[in-house]
Design an enzyme around this catalytic site. Structure first.
Site, PDB file in Angstrom:
ATOM      1  N   ARG A   1      -0.484  -8.492  13.283  1.00  0.00           N
ATOM      2  CA  ARG A   1      -0.986  -7.515  12.335  1.00  0.00           C
ATOM      3  C   ARG A   1      -1.826  -8.044  11.400  1.00  0.00           C
ATOM      4  O   ARG A   1      -2.965  -7.651  10.994  1.00  0.00           O
ATOM      5  CB  ARG A   1       0.115  -6.333  11.832  1.00  0.00           C
ATOM      6  CG  ARG A   1       0.873  -5.581  12.841  1.00  0.00           C
ATOM      7  CD  ARG A   1       2.232  -5.095  12.248  1.00  0.00           C
ATOM      8  NE  ARG A   1       2.153  -4.386  11.176  1.00  0.00           N
ATOM      9  CZ  ARG A   1       3.065  -4.050  10.486  1.00  0.00           C
ATOM     10  NH1 ARG A   1       4.305  -4.487  10.623  1.00  0.00           N
ATOM     11  NH2 ARG A   1       2.988  -3.325   9.543  1.00  0.00           N
TER      12      ARG A   1
ATOM     13  N   LYS B   1       0.699  -1.308   0.190  1.00  0.00           N
ATOM     14  CA  LYS B   1      -0.028   0.035   0.073  1.00  0.00           C
ATOM     15  C   LYS B   1       1.035   1.149  -0.137  1.00  0.00           C
ATOM     16  O   LYS B   1       0.730   2.348  -0.830  1.00  0.00           O
ATOM     17  CB  LYS B   1      -1.016   0.123   1.181  1.00  0.00           C
ATOM     18  CG  LYS B   1      -1.880  -1.099   1.213  1.00  0.00           C
ATOM     19  CD  LYS B   1      -3.015  -0.989   2.531  1.00  0.00           C
ATOM     20  CE  LYS B   1      -2.324  -0.926   3.844  1.00  0.00           C
ATOM     21  NZ  LYS B   1      -1.553  -2.256   4.145  1.00  0.00           N
TER      22      LYS B   1
ATOM     23  N   ARG C   1      -9.675   1.201   8.779  1.00  0.00           N
ATOM     24  CA  ARG C   1      -9.231  -0.211   8.966  1.00  0.00           C
ATOM     25  C   ARG C   1     -10.064  -1.027   9.902  1.00  0.00           C
ATOM     26  O   ARG C   1     -10.207  -2.236  10.359  1.00  0.00           O
ATOM     27  CB  ARG C   1      -7.886  -0.294   9.961  1.00  0.00           C
ATOM     28  CG  ARG C   1      -6.678  -0.553   9.280  1.00  0.00           C
ATOM     29  CD  ARG C   1      -5.583  -0.287  10.191  1.00  0.00           C
ATOM     30  NE  ARG C   1      -4.243  -1.137   9.877  1.00  0.00           N
ATOM     31  CZ  ARG C   1      -3.436  -0.456   9.291  1.00  0.00           C
ATOM     32  NH1 ARG C   1      -3.090   0.859   8.795  1.00  0.00           N
ATOM     33  NH2 ARG C   1      -2.120  -1.346   9.243  1.00  0.00           N
TER      34      ARG C   1
ATOM     35  N   ARG D   1      14.475   0.724   9.992  1.00  0.00           N
ATOM     36  CA  ARG D   1      13.419  -0.215  10.065  1.00  0.00           C
ATOM     37  C   ARG D   1      12.485  -0.116  11.017  1.00  0.00           C
ATOM     38  O   ARG D   1      12.866   0.462  12.215  1.00  0.00           O
ATOM     39  CB  ARG D   1      14.207  -1.823  10.258  1.00  0.00           C
ATOM     40  CG  ARG D   1      15.036  -2.306   8.952  1.00  0.00           C
ATOM     41  CD  ARG D   1      15.612  -3.424   9.459  1.00  0.00           C
ATOM     42  NE  ARG D   1      16.750  -3.870   8.552  1.00  0.00           N
ATOM     43  CZ  ARG D   1      16.514  -4.494   7.250  1.00  0.00           C
ATOM     44  NH1 ARG D   1      15.498  -5.164   7.347  1.00  0.00           N
ATOM     45  NH2 ARG D   1      17.662  -4.940   6.449  1.00  0.00           N
TER      46      ARG D   1
HETATM   47  P1  AMP Z   1       0.983   0.907   8.930  1.00  0.00           P
HETATM   48  O1  AMP Z   1       1.980   1.938   8.857  1.00  0.00           O
HETATM   49  O2  AMP Z   1      -0.343   1.335   7.915  1.00  0.00           O
HETATM   50  O3  AMP Z   1       1.504  -0.427   8.832  1.00  0.00           O
HETATM   51  O4  AMP Z   1       0.346   1.030  10.383  1.00  0.00           O
HETATM   52  C1  AMP Z   1       1.304   0.617  11.609  1.00  0.00           C
HETATM   53  C2  AMP Z   1       0.230   0.580  12.989  1.00  0.00           C
HETATM   54  O5  AMP Z   1      -0.005   1.728  13.166  1.00  0.00           O
HETATM   55  C3  AMP Z   1      -0.806  -0.514  12.761  1.00  0.00           C
HETATM   56  O6  AMP Z   1      -0.204  -1.980  13.051  1.00  0.00           O
HETATM   57  C4  AMP Z   1      -1.559   0.074  13.774  1.00  0.00           C
HETATM   58  O7  AMP Z   1      -1.151  -0.226  15.222  1.00  0.00           O
HETATM   59  C5  AMP Z   1      -1.577   1.692  13.708  1.00  0.00           C
HETATM   60  N1  AMP Z   1      -2.384   2.058  12.798  1.00  0.00           N
HETATM   61  C6  AMP Z   1      -2.336   2.595  11.354  1.00  0.00           C
HETATM   62  N2  AMP Z   1      -3.448   2.900  10.879  1.00  0.00           N
HETATM   63  C7  AMP Z   1      -4.363   2.730  11.730  1.00  0.00           C
HETATM   64  C8  AMP Z   1      -5.898   2.664  11.765  1.00  0.00           C
HETATM   65  N3  AMP Z   1      -6.424   3.067  10.509  1.00  0.00           N
HETATM   66  N4  AMP Z   1      -6.647   2.330  12.655  1.00  0.00           N
HETATM   67  C9  AMP Z   1      -6.059   1.753  13.729  1.00  0.00           C
HETATM   68  N5  AMP Z   1      -4.647   1.663  13.914  1.00  0.00           N
HETATM   69  C10 AMP Z   1      -3.771   1.903  12.909  1.00  0.00           C
END
Ligand code: AMP
Length: 219
Positions: free
Chosen positions: A173, A15, A90, A161
Site C-alpha cells: 500500500r 487521515k 489517489r 481489525r
Molecule cells: P483506505 O481505507 O483508504 O486505506 O483504503 C483501503 C483500500 O481500498 C486501498 O488499499 C485500496 O485498495 C482501496 N481504495 C480506497 N480508496 C481508493 C481510491 N481512491 N482509489 C483506489 N483504491 C482505493
C-alpha cells in the site's frame, strides 16, 4: 460555498482519525472511499466483488469503480454541509475527475492537506490499529481504551481489525501511495490549494494544527 477538503497521506498517516475529528469540530462530512469500498465488499455488490482481491493485496481499485462509488455518495443530501475526502483522490485520473465533478455543481477544492510522515513509522501504526463497531479507532500502542476491551465512546466490546492492516500488505500500500498518489501533492501545490502539516506527533497535536488550518480557510 461549502468547503471541500482533501486529506492526502500514506496509509497510517491518520487521515481517517483526523477526518472524524474534523467532522466533530466543524460539522463536515467524512467521505472515505476505503470505507465505501469495504461496505461494498461486505454487501457483496458487483463493485465490491471486483474490488475485494485488489484491496486484500494492497493495490488500487480501478478509477471507474472508485468514481462510481464516490459519485453515488456525493449525490446524498448531507454532503451540502461540506466534505473531507479521506483516501480520495489517489491517482491523477481521480484528481481530474474530481475537478470535473465539482465544477459541474459550481464547487472547487478549498484545500488539500498533506499529512507528512515517515514511511518507517507507518508500518507499526497500521499493523497495530483496530476499531470499535461504532467507528472509534484504537491502537495497540498509541491509543488503548481506558478500560481494556471496552470502547471509550460507546461502551461496546466488539472490535475489528482490517484484513489489509498487516505488515506485508502495508508495504504494498505504501508503494502504491508513492507511485500513484504522492504526485498529487505537486498537482495541488500548482493549483495553490496545498497545505502541509507534520503528522508524526500525537493525535491531539495534529488535530490542533489541522483545526487551525481549517478554521482559517473556512472562516
Ligand atoms: P483506505 O481505507 O483508504 O486505506 O483504503 C483501503 C483500500 O481500498 C486501498 O488499499 C485500496 O485498495 C482501496 N481504495 C480506497 N480508496 C481508493 C481510491 N481512491 N482509489 C483506489 N483504491 C482505493
Amino acid at each position: 460555498m461549502a468547503p471541500v477538503l482533501i486529506l492526502l497521506g500514506p496509509p497510517g498517516a491518520g487521515k481517517g482519525t483526523q477526518a472524524r475529528m474534523l467532522e466533530e469540530d466543524f460539522g463536515l462530512i467524512q467521505l472515505s472511499t476505503g470505507d465505501l469500498l469495504r461496505a461494498a465488499v461486505a454487501a457483496g455488490t458487483p463493485a465490491g466483488l471486483a474490488a475485494k482481491a485488489v484491496m486484500a493485496a494492497g493495490g488500487l481499485v480501478s478509477d471507474d469503480i472508485v468514481l462510481a462509488i464516490l459519485k453515488d455518495r456525493m449525490a446524498q443530501a448531507d454532503v451540502a454541509k461540506g466534505i473531507i475526502l479521506d483516501g480520495f483522490p489517489r491517482t491523477a485520473g481521480q484528481a481530474a475527475a474530481l475537478d470535473t465533478l465539482l465544477a459541474q455543481s459550481g464547487q472547487k477544492i478549498t484545500a488539500a492537506i498533506s499529512l507528512e510522515v515517515d514511511d518507517d513509522a507507518m508500518i507499526e501504526r497500521v499493523a497495530g490499529r483496530y476499531t470499535c463497531t461504532c467507528g472509534e479507532g484504537y491502537h495497540d500502542t498509541f491509543k488503548r481504551p481506558t478500560h481494556a476491551g471496552t470502547c471509550d465512546k460507546c461502551g461496546g466490546t466488539t472490535f475489528k481489525r482490517r484484513p489489509d492492516d498487516n505488515a506485508e500488505t502495508v508495504r504494498d500500500r505504501l508503494a502504491a501511495y508513492h507511485a500513484q498518489t504522492a504526485p498529487l501533492i505537486a498537482y495541488y501545490d500548482d493549483k495553490g490549494v496545498l497545505e502541509r502539516i507534520n503528522a508524526m506527533g500525537p493525535i491531539a497535536e495534529i488535530r490542533e494544527s489541522l483545526a487551525q488550518i481549517v478554521a482559517g480557510i473556512t472562516a
